[in-house]
Write an enzyme that holds these catalytic residues in place. Structure first.
Site, PDB file in Angstrom:
ATOM      1  N   SER A 235      -5.416  38.906  52.764  1.00 32.50           N
ATOM      2  CA  SER A 235      -4.328  37.941  52.916  1.00 32.50           C
ATOM      3  C   SER A 235      -3.791  38.034  54.340  1.00 32.50           C
ATOM      4  O   SER A 235      -4.530  37.809  55.287  1.00 32.50           O
ATOM      5  CB  SER A 235      -3.237  38.196  51.873  1.00 32.50           C
ATOM      6  OG  SER A 235      -2.209  37.221  51.966  1.00 32.50           O
ATOM      7  N   THR A 236      -2.537  38.419  54.518  1.00 30.19           N
ATOM      8  CA  THR A 236      -1.929  38.469  55.845  1.00 30.19           C
ATOM      9  C   THR A 236      -2.719  39.398  56.772  1.00 30.19           C
ATOM     10  O   THR A 236      -2.929  40.553  56.457  1.00 30.19           O
ATOM     11  CB  THR A 236      -0.477  38.959  55.755  1.00 30.19           C
ATOM     12  OG1 THR A 236       0.209  38.175  54.787  1.00 30.19           O
ATOM     13  CG2 THR A 236       0.217  38.866  57.099  1.00 30.19           C
TER      14      THR A 236
ATOM     15  N   HIS B 257      -6.324  34.517  51.039  1.00 28.07           N
ATOM     16  CA  HIS B 257      -5.221  33.608  50.733  1.00 28.07           C
ATOM     17  C   HIS B 257      -5.082  32.588  51.861  1.00 28.07           C
ATOM     18  O   HIS B 257      -4.610  32.907  52.952  1.00 28.07           O
ATOM     19  CB  HIS B 257      -3.910  34.389  50.582  1.00 28.07           C
ATOM     20  CG  HIS B 257      -3.913  35.335  49.436  1.00 28.07           C
ATOM     21  ND1 HIS B 257      -3.007  36.355  49.311  1.00 28.07           N
ATOM     22  CD2 HIS B 257      -4.705  35.422  48.334  1.00 28.07           C
ATOM     23  CE1 HIS B 257      -3.234  37.025  48.198  1.00 28.07           C
ATOM     24  NE2 HIS B 257      -4.276  36.475  47.593  1.00 28.07           N
TER      25      HIS B 257
ATOM     26  N   MET C  47      -0.162  40.906  52.083  1.00 30.01           N
ATOM     27  CA  MET C  47       1.095  41.114  51.383  1.00 30.01           C
ATOM     28  C   MET C  47       0.883  41.084  49.876  1.00 30.01           C
ATOM     29  O   MET C  47      -0.072  40.497  49.380  1.00 30.01           O
ATOM     30  CB  MET C  47       2.102  40.017  51.746  1.00 30.01           C
ATOM     31  CG  MET C  47       2.608  40.075  53.170  1.00 30.01           C
ATOM     32  SD  MET C  47       4.051  39.018  53.417  1.00 30.01           S
ATOM     33  CE  MET C  47       3.457  37.432  52.849  1.00 30.01           C
TER      34      MET C  47
ATOM     35  N   ASP D  52      -1.886  41.328  44.933  1.00 28.64           N
ATOM     36  CA  ASP D  52      -3.046  40.612  44.403  1.00 28.64           C
ATOM     37  C   ASP D  52      -4.303  41.440  44.631  1.00 28.64           C
ATOM     38  O   ASP D  52      -4.526  41.963  45.716  1.00 28.64           O
ATOM     39  CB  ASP D  52      -3.176  39.248  45.081  1.00 28.64           C
ATOM     40  CG  ASP D  52      -4.270  38.397  44.469  1.00 28.64           C
ATOM     41  OD1 ASP D  52      -4.532  38.547  43.267  1.00 28.64           O
ATOM     42  OD2 ASP D  52      -4.850  37.570  45.205  1.00 28.64           O
TER      43      ASP D  52
END
Length: 389
Positions: free
Chosen positions: A205-206, A233, A326, A329
């Protein structure tokens, strides 16, 4: 030009502890709305609300923000032109690019990551869309919080004013927002599976686009041996461009997954934006399954659906890597993968932009290795060469 500069009364230890944010957007409605959302949070302080990138460059040293939310399309000096100038003046500035979901803006956002931006956030196309989007507000606040707090920890406490209040104790970050990694006990590692993996699964993600680019570029032999499936993401259009970038970096076939297509060695499949990518076995052949279901862990695509389905298809012959991101997940899916006999590698905290997702699987005791980003591709390659420790 509009400015919101902190008053002397706010120069206290509590104010110094807040994440200082500079909002840069040519829409008065959008920047006003974003500033109001952030000011509602007790751990943020909006130090400026500016119309152009040039204003941001001219004032960044005086305002000393921790985070800048930088629009891409602005008059005088746009976001991608302002970015290197901002970082030249303040190397530790966290820059979050804000852009609408056009192919051009997606390309610019990914370019901004390579130039030093910490992250991006997709922005609704109209001011009305920004006003009514609860997802945009939630994602923005969380990105500013996690990235801003990490940068504050790395930088250390902001210096006290010249004449501090007598006997005023120093304040730490508000406990309600302390990250789960603070003072966490060492993570226990599990043995790697003795089964040779037949698939590599990656969740991120991030900070993920940069991390994926580094890992995938070094996995040539592994990609030739087995299929690689990635959930990052990202919204639509962004995932298309991410796949193109990864294809160039690796020299392999990387593209978004297509519903019903066979999963075969030599290819890298990226979950398309705004839809969950899973796998299933049909006529004894693994295939891609795309499902337009509800958000999972506030995300779509999410990592958990991919890992849960992979545990059912490949069981103990699965190897999973959880990169920077973040939230948590991937933790549920990793648990099912491990229960089926598979193995998990997590990126370590020091090399992660945010140690949320990898931290969640590490602290749950699901990992067989926790490694700095530069060592992950090497470890994966050794596992696919027969190493089991």
């Amino acid at each position: 030009m509009a400015l919101a500069v902190t008053s002397a009364s706010k120069t206290t230890s509590a104010a110094r502890d807040r994440v200082r944010v500079m909002v840069v957007d040519d829409s008065v409605v959008v920047r006003g709305l974003i500033a109001r959302w952030l000011e509602e949070q007790p751990d943020f302080e909006v130090v400026a609300s500016l119309r152009t990138g040039q204003e941001a460059v001219d004032q960044v040293e005086r305002l000393d923000p921790d985070v800048a939310i930088l629009d891409i399309e602005m008059p005088v000096l746009d976001g991608i032109s302002a970015l290197p100038q901002l970082l030249a003046k303040k190397r530790d500035l966290v820059v979050i690019m804000a852009s609408t979901l056009t192919r051009h803006n997606a390309e610019v956002s990914l370019k901004a990551l390579s130039l030093g931006a910490a992250d991006y956030i997709p922005k609704p196309e109209t001011a009305r869309g920004v006003t009514t989007s609860a997802d945009f507000k939630r994602d923005l606040v969380e990105k500013v919080r996690h990235l801003g707090q990490r940068r504050r920890r790395m930088r250390g406490p902001r210096p006290a004013p010249a004449t501090p209040a007598p006997s005023a104790p120093a304040l730490g970050r508000p406990a309600v927002h302390a990250l789960a990694t603070d003072k966490a006990p060492p993570c226990k590692l599990r043995p790697f599976s003795h089964t040779m993996p037949r698939v590599l699964l990656i969740g991120s993600s991030t900070g993920g686009p940069q991390a994926l680019n580094e890992v995938i570029a070094q996995l040539g032999r592994v990609i030739d041996q087995v299929p690689v499936l990635i959930t990052q993401h990202m919204p639509p259009t962004f995932t298309t461009i991410l796949a193109e970038h990864l294809s160039r970096a690796s020299g392999k076939t990387v593209r978004e997954g297509v519903d019903g297509e066979p999963v075969v060695a030599g290819r890298v499949y990226v979950a398309p934006g705004a839809i969950h990518m899973q796998v299933a076995r049909r006529d004894n052949q693994p295939v891609i399954v795309l499902r337009d279901g509800p958000l999972v862990n506030f995300c779509k695509p999410a990592v958990d659906p991919l890992l849960v389905s992979a545990a059912q298809v490949w069981g103990g012959a699965s190897l999973c890597v959880i990169l920077t991101g973040m939230g948590s997940d991937g933790a549920k899916g990793a648990a099912e993968l491990v229960a089926a006999g598979g193995s998990v590698i997590a990126q370590d905290e020091a090399s992660s932009v945010v140690w949320g997702m990898p931290g969640a699987v590490a602290q749950a005791g699901l990992c067989s290795a926790i490694l700095p980003l530069p060592q992950i591709a090497q470890k994966v390659t050794r596992i696919f060469s027969g190493e089991r420790s």
